[in-house]
Design an enzyme around this catalytic site. Structure first.
Site, PDB file in Angstrom:
ATOM      1  N   CYS A 158       0.837  -1.210   0.000  1.00  0.00           N
ATOM      2  CA  CYS A 158       0.000   0.000   0.000  1.00  0.00           C
ATOM      3  C   CYS A 158       0.867   1.253   0.000  1.00  0.00           C
ATOM      4  CB  CYS A 158      -0.931  -0.009   1.209  1.00  0.00           C
ATOM      5  SG  CYS A 158      -2.013   1.433   1.273  1.00  0.00           S
ATOM      6  N   CYS A 210      -0.585   4.052   2.142  1.00  0.00           N
ATOM      7  CA  CYS A 210      -0.407   3.800   3.584  1.00  0.00           C
ATOM      8  C   CYS A 210       1.032   4.057   4.026  1.00  0.00           C
ATOM      9  CB  CYS A 210      -0.748   2.345   3.917  1.00  0.00           C
ATOM     10  SG  CYS A 210      -2.348   1.796   3.350  1.00  0.00           S
ATOM     11  N   ASP A 211       1.991   3.586   3.246  1.00  0.00           N
ATOM     12  CA  ASP A 211       3.382   3.547   3.700  1.00  0.00           C
ATOM     13  C   ASP A 211       4.350   4.414   2.913  1.00  0.00           C
ATOM     14  OD1 ASP A 211       2.610   1.662   5.621  1.00  0.00           O
ATOM     15  OD2 ASP A 211       2.901  -0.001   4.224  1.00  0.00           O
TER      16      ASP A 211
END
Length: 186
Positions: A75, A78-79
């Site tokens: 992701c 996300c990261d």
């Protein structure tokens, strides 16, 4: 998600937290379905929506599992922030991979997009965005062999199938964008 929850509650939705342990679906049209929560609470309803989500697909490499959360991710949104001003690798050839690569290109110094085949499956518009992004390098005919590092990722060993040789790409992040499996085992 908090806003979605607040809106649902505002319109009369009752929130019940727990694990669905059993579902007894009515066979009659318009019948009442019974949902059992945590083996003891019964809910009767006319409608059941099953939304189990999906899990990212991985290559199955031992090194990929070793570095999960320490440089390996599925992701970018996300990261990606954790790899600001660094070099990263994205694996995949579809729209998801193209989208992840262009997103990461805004944060990272360099994004290597590894595509197994000699072409991308991504839509023409997504391919155009990838090829027009200066800090994305698309490597066609490349397969991941190993994620390398000590405690975190520091490079990726890849195999160039056209040149028939291995090489090492220096990168601190390894992002997978090769699809998802629906969580429908239940």
């Amino acid at each position: 998600m908090d806003d979605f929850q607040k809106q649902a509650v505002r319109f009369g939705t009752e929130l019940i937290f727990g694990t669905v342990t059993e579902v007894k679906l009515s066979k009659e049209k318009g019948g009442i379905h019974k949902i059992i929560i945590d083996n003891n609470k019964e809910i009767n309803t006319k409608t059941v929506i099953i939304a189990t989500g999906a899990s990212a697909k991985y290559l199955g490499l031992e090194s990929e599992t070793k570095f999960m959360g320490s440089g390996v991710s599925a992701c970018a949104v996300c990261d990606g922030f954790f790899f600001k001003n660094q070099d990263v690798v994205v694996v995949g050839g579809g729209d998801s991979a193209a989208e992840e690569a262009t997103y990461l290109a805004k944060l990272c110094n360099k994004v290597y997009l590894l595509v197994r085949k000699d072409n991308m499956r991504a839509s023409k518009i997504m391919q155009k965005r990838v090829f027009e992004t200066k800090n994305i390098e698309v490597l066609f005919n490349h397969e991941t062999r190993e994620v390398i590092g000590d405690k975190t990722v520091d490079s990726i060993k890849v195999f160039d199938t056209k040149a028939n040789k291995e090489k090492i790409i220096s990168a601190t992040g390894f992002f997978l964008a090769i699809g998802h499996n629906p969580n429908t085992n239940i």
